[in-house]
Design an enzyme around this catalytic site. Structure first.
Site, PDB file in Angstrom:
ATOM      1  N   SER A 121      41.303  27.598  35.802  1.00 54.88           N
ATOM      2  CA  SER A 121      39.900  27.310  36.091  1.00 54.88           C
ATOM      3  C   SER A 121      39.047  28.540  35.755  1.00 54.88           C
ATOM      4  O   SER A 121      39.494  29.677  35.937  1.00 54.88           O
ATOM      5  CB  SER A 121      39.770  26.966  37.572  1.00 54.88           C
ATOM      6  OG  SER A 121      38.635  26.182  37.817  1.00 54.88           O
ATOM      7  N   PRO A 122      37.814  28.336  35.288  1.00 56.61           N
ATOM      8  CA  PRO A 122      36.967  29.499  34.977  1.00 56.61           C
ATOM      9  C   PRO A 122      36.679  30.299  36.248  1.00 56.61           C
ATOM     10  O   PRO A 122      36.316  29.717  37.275  1.00 56.61           O
ATOM     11  CB  PRO A 122      35.678  28.859  34.433  1.00 56.61           C
ATOM     12  CG  PRO A 122      35.673  27.465  34.978  1.00 56.61           C
ATOM     13  CD  PRO A 122      37.109  27.068  35.088  1.00 56.61           C
ATOM     14  N   CYS A 150      34.714  33.953  37.482  1.00 59.81           N
ATOM     15  CA  CYS A 150      33.963  35.181  37.216  1.00 59.81           C
ATOM     16  C   CYS A 150      34.772  36.384  37.664  1.00 59.81           C
ATOM     17  O   CYS A 150      35.284  36.413  38.784  1.00 59.81           O
ATOM     18  CB  CYS A 150      32.657  35.177  38.005  1.00 59.81           C
ATOM     19  SG  CYS A 150      31.470  34.003  37.377  1.00 59.81           S
ATOM     20  N   ALA A 171      32.378  31.702  33.671  1.00 57.90           N
ATOM     21  CA  ALA A 171      30.986  31.367  33.361  1.00 57.90           C
ATOM     22  C   ALA A 171      30.395  32.495  32.516  1.00 57.90           C
ATOM     23  O   ALA A 171      30.284  33.628  32.978  1.00 57.90           O
ATOM     24  CB  ALA A 171      30.193  31.206  34.652  1.00 57.90           C
ATOM     25  N   GLN A 209      33.564  28.796  29.284  1.00 56.09           N
ATOM     26  CA  GLN A 209      32.528  28.058  29.999  1.00 56.09           C
ATOM     27  C   GLN A 209      31.175  28.720  29.727  1.00 56.09           C
ATOM     28  O   GLN A 209      31.004  29.906  29.989  1.00 56.09           O
ATOM     29  CB  GLN A 209      32.817  28.090  31.505  1.00 56.09           C
ATOM     30  CG  GLN A 209      31.886  27.206  32.309  1.00 56.09           C
ATOM     31  CD  GLN A 209      32.108  27.324  33.800  1.00 56.09           C
ATOM     32  OE1 GLN A 209      32.115  28.423  34.360  1.00 56.09           O
ATOM     33  NE2 GLN A 209      32.293  26.198  34.466  1.00 56.09           N
ATOM     34  N   TYR A 269      23.948  26.105  39.625  1.00 64.15           N
ATOM     35  CA  TYR A 269      23.361  26.891  38.548  1.00 64.15           C
ATOM     36  C   TYR A 269      22.364  26.011  37.779  1.00 64.15           C
ATOM     37  O   TYR A 269      22.148  24.849  38.133  1.00 64.15           O
ATOM     38  CB  TYR A 269      24.465  27.503  37.675  1.00 64.15           C
ATOM     39  CG  TYR A 269      25.337  28.445  38.483  1.00 64.15           C
ATOM     40  CD1 TYR A 269      24.776  29.559  39.105  1.00 64.15           C
ATOM     41  CD2 TYR A 269      26.688  28.203  38.697  1.00 64.15           C
ATOM     42  CE1 TYR A 269      25.537  30.413  39.896  1.00 64.15           C
ATOM     43  CE2 TYR A 269      27.463  29.054  39.490  1.00 64.15           C
ATOM     44  CZ  TYR A 269      26.878  30.149  40.082  1.00 64.15           C
ATOM     45  OH  TYR A 269      27.622  30.993  40.873  1.00 64.15           O
ATOM     46  N   ARG A 292      31.593  20.723  33.275  1.00 68.97           N
ATOM     47  CA  ARG A 292      31.917  20.812  34.715  1.00 68.97           C
ATOM     48  C   ARG A 292      30.725  20.328  35.508  1.00 68.97           C
ATOM     49  O   ARG A 292      29.602  20.793  35.290  1.00 68.97           O
ATOM     50  CB  ARG A 292      32.303  22.236  35.126  1.00 68.97           C
ATOM     51  CG  ARG A 292      32.475  22.363  36.641  1.00 68.97           C
ATOM     52  CD  ARG A 292      33.188  23.617  37.092  1.00 68.97           C
ATOM     53  NE  ARG A 292      34.639  23.446  37.012  1.00 68.97           N
ATOM     54  CZ  ARG A 292      35.526  24.256  37.612  1.00 68.97           C
ATOM     55  NH1 ARG A 292      35.109  25.286  38.317  1.00 68.97           N
ATOM     56  NH2 ARG A 292      36.825  24.039  37.492  1.00 68.97           N
ATOM     57  N   GLY A 329      42.501  27.581  40.290  1.00 71.43           N
ATOM     58  CA  GLY A 329      41.752  28.824  40.379  1.00 71.43           C
ATOM     59  C   GLY A 329      42.538  29.882  41.125  1.00 71.43           C
ATOM     60  O   GLY A 329      43.306  30.656  40.539  1.00 71.43           O
ATOM     61  N   ARG A 330      42.379  29.888  42.462  1.00 66.98           N
ATOM     62  CA  ARG A 330      42.963  30.983  43.240  1.00 66.98           C
ATOM     63  C   ARG A 330      44.483  31.039  43.177  1.00 66.98           C
ATOM     64  O   ARG A 330      45.066  32.119  43.240  1.00 66.98           O
ATOM     65  CB  ARG A 330      42.473  30.886  44.695  1.00 66.98           C
ATOM     66  CG  ARG A 330      41.001  31.266  44.809  1.00 66.98           C
ATOM     67  CD  ARG A 330      40.388  30.756  46.074  1.00 66.98           C
ATOM     68  NE  ARG A 330      40.420  29.298  46.101  1.00 66.98           N
ATOM     69  CZ  ARG A 330      40.153  28.569  47.164  1.00 66.98           C
ATOM     70  NH1 ARG A 330      39.849  29.142  48.297  1.00 66.98           N
ATOM     71  NH2 ARG A 330      40.195  27.240  47.105  1.00 66.98           N
TER      72      ARG A 330
HETATM   73  C1  FNR Z   1      35.357  30.728  40.870  1.00 71.95           C
HETATM   74  N1  FNR Z   1      34.891  29.475  40.479  1.00 71.95           N
HETATM   75  C2  FNR Z   1      34.126  29.351  39.343  1.00 71.95           C
HETATM   76  N2  FNR Z   1      33.778  28.113  38.887  1.00 71.95           N
HETATM   77  C3  FNR Z   1      33.135  27.977  37.706  1.00 71.95           C
HETATM   78  O1  FNR Z   1      32.847  26.850  37.313  1.00 71.95           O
HETATM   79  N3  FNR Z   1      32.821  29.078  36.956  1.00 71.95           N
HETATM   80  C4  FNR Z   1      33.131  30.344  37.354  1.00 71.95           C
HETATM   81  O2  FNR Z   1      32.891  31.310  36.624  1.00 71.95           O
HETATM   82  C5  FNR Z   1      33.743  30.503  38.613  1.00 71.95           C
HETATM   83  N4  FNR Z   1      34.033  31.743  39.126  1.00 71.95           N
HETATM   84  C6  FNR Z   1      34.908  31.878  40.180  1.00 71.95           C
HETATM   85  C7  FNR Z   1      35.400  33.134  40.531  1.00 71.95           C
HETATM   86  C8  FNR Z   1      36.375  33.254  41.521  1.00 71.95           C
HETATM   87  C9  FNR Z   1      36.942  34.606  41.835  1.00 71.95           C
HETATM   88  C10 FNR Z   1      36.828  32.099  42.203  1.00 71.95           C
HETATM   89  C11 FNR Z   1      37.896  32.192  43.265  1.00 71.95           C
HETATM   90  C12 FNR Z   1      36.303  30.876  41.896  1.00 71.95           C
HETATM   91  C13 FNR Z   1      35.432  28.256  41.092  1.00 71.95           C
HETATM   92  C14 FNR Z   1      36.824  27.952  40.526  1.00 71.95           C
HETATM   93  O3  FNR Z   1      36.799  27.711  39.147  1.00 71.95           O
HETATM   94  C15 FNR Z   1      37.450  26.737  41.242  1.00 71.95           C
HETATM   95  O4  FNR Z   1      36.661  25.612  40.973  1.00 71.95           O
HETATM   96  C16 FNR Z   1      37.540  26.938  42.740  1.00 71.95           C
HETATM   97  O5  FNR Z   1      38.087  28.209  43.053  1.00 71.95           O
HETATM   98  C17 FNR Z   1      38.396  25.859  43.401  1.00 71.95           C
HETATM   99  O6  FNR Z   1      39.702  25.867  42.867  1.00 71.95           O
HETATM  100  P1  FNR Z   1      40.944  26.591  43.638  1.00 71.95           P
HETATM  101  O7  FNR Z   1      40.644  28.043  43.693  1.00 71.95           O
HETATM  102  O8  FNR Z   1      41.022  25.971  45.010  1.00 71.95           O
HETATM  103  O9  FNR Z   1      42.126  26.272  42.774  1.00 71.95           O
END
Ligand code: FNR
Length: 353
Positions: free
Chosen positions: A22-23, A25, A57, A99, A181, A229, A322-323
């Protein structure tokens, strides 16, 4: 045979499995340029076996950043800086995705690990932009409401960033229409209070996000996939919801979008979000069945059996992690045996298998 570890082909691009990073930051760019951090972070997740690795992003303009340390793609030099990273990801078997984003009224903030609050002008902050001049919270600056010529300029910024994504070696572009956003701000009646043709009715609120999608799809090669997204719901009465998301997804499909990545929330503070394992999966399932388009499920997906079930029951075509990918960049290699999938390890790591 594991569905999670089966390939997914979209247009001319085949992902070796349906596990997408997942994207996220990293707040580690300099003037929008990726750094060594990005090479190691994104590179290790490609080595770790993900089918697709999506860059965070990435702002289409400097004022489209959340923080001054965000990733950007507003010059050809940015595209060039991404080239070694996309080359490494691809050489290691992952599809390279990016993204593209504009932070809208949530721009000009401090790094999360320094509190994430709004930045003043004396701290290199800027006035954020939004459909209407409503701040995110009372602590945030009042954004400047966008004029029609501003909208044309932002459309051009998305178009140029798309062109540069190709030059940078990406195979998939995702438009960020979620998480409060800019493009989500147009969709949500909670934030979009415009009285022109970009506000009011659903058709009007969808107008700018669809305009951006049209411009991006026109610029992005026919043979390459385009994702979007969305926040499938605002979790607030009177806000954006799943019914509108289905309608939007049908329109996006008509414009040549290949996959809807179904997240939720973050357009207003303190929403009552029912966080829990797979809590957003029903949105991916509904968009998939009612709009007839491929979907990605995301949010609290951490277990291979859970991911397998989401795909095997037809709720989504891919899962985005993501995490869990922050905890374990090698998650795909580590969980494959639990689904009886025979996944080759990188030659260099074979002795650790
Ligand atoms: C994110 N998330 C996020 N989503 C997105 O659309 N663009 C982004 O740049 C970011 N940046 C971002 C940074 C960090 C450090 C985290 C933890 C999360 C949200 C991420 O992509 C995801 O949708 C959520 O974290 C939920 O998924 P998980 O972590 O439960 O697998």
């Amino acid at each position: 045979m594991s569905r999670l570890f089966s390939p997914l082909t979209l247009r001319s691009v085949t992902c070796r499995n349906r596990i997408f990073v997942s994207p996220m930051c990293m707040y580690s760019s300099r003037d929008g340029m990726p750094t060594d951090w990005h090479m190691v972070h994104l590179g290790s997740r490609a080595v770790g076996g993900a089918g697709l690795v999506m860059v965070e992003a990435t702002a289409v303009s400097p004022e489209g950043r959340i923080s001054p340390d965000d990733s950007g793609l507003w010059s050809d030099a940015h595209a060039e800086a991404f080239l070694p990273i996309t080359r490494f990801m691809r050489e290691n078997g992952a599809v390279a995705a990016i993204q593209l984003a504009h932070a809208g009224r949530k721009g000009s903030c401090e790094l999360p690990w320094r509190g994430g609050g709004p930045l003043g002008a004396e701290e290199c902050g800027w006035q954020p932009l939004a459909p209407s001049s409503l701040p995110f919270t009372q602590r945030h600056p009042i954004p400047r409401s966008l004029s029609i010529s501003d909208l044309e300029e932002i459309e051009e910024q998305f178009r140029l960033a798309t062109r540069r994504s190709l030059k940078a070696g990406f195979q998939v572009v995702e438009i960020h229409m979620a998480h409060g956003y800019l493009l989500h701000e147009f969709l949500s009646p909670l934030v979009n209070h415009r009285s022109d043709e970009y506000g009011g009715s659903l058709e009007n609120r969808m107008r700018f996000p669809l305009q951006i999608t049209r411009a991006v799809r026109k610029e992005w090669p026919e043979e390459l996939p385009l994702f979007v997204r969305i926040s499938a719901t605002d979790w607030v009465e009177g806000g954006w919801d799943i019914e509108q998301s289905v309608i939007l997804s049908r329109e996006l499909k008509k414009l040549g979008v290949d996959l809807i990545d179904c997240s939720s929330g973050f357009v207003v503070p303190d929403e009552p979000v029912p966080y829990g394992p797979g809590f957003q999966v029903p949105f991916a399932a509904r968009v998939r069945s009612e709009a007839g388009i491929a979907t990605g499920a995301v949010g609290y997906i951490t277990d291979p059996a859970q991911a397998e079930t989401i795909l095997a029951t037809g709720q989504a075509d891919a899962v985005l992690l993501g995490r869990e990918m922050l905890r374990d960049p090698y998650w795909p290699l580590h969980v494959a045996p639990r689904l009886r999938a025979n996944v080759p390890w990188p030659d260099q790591y074979n002795r650790g298998k």
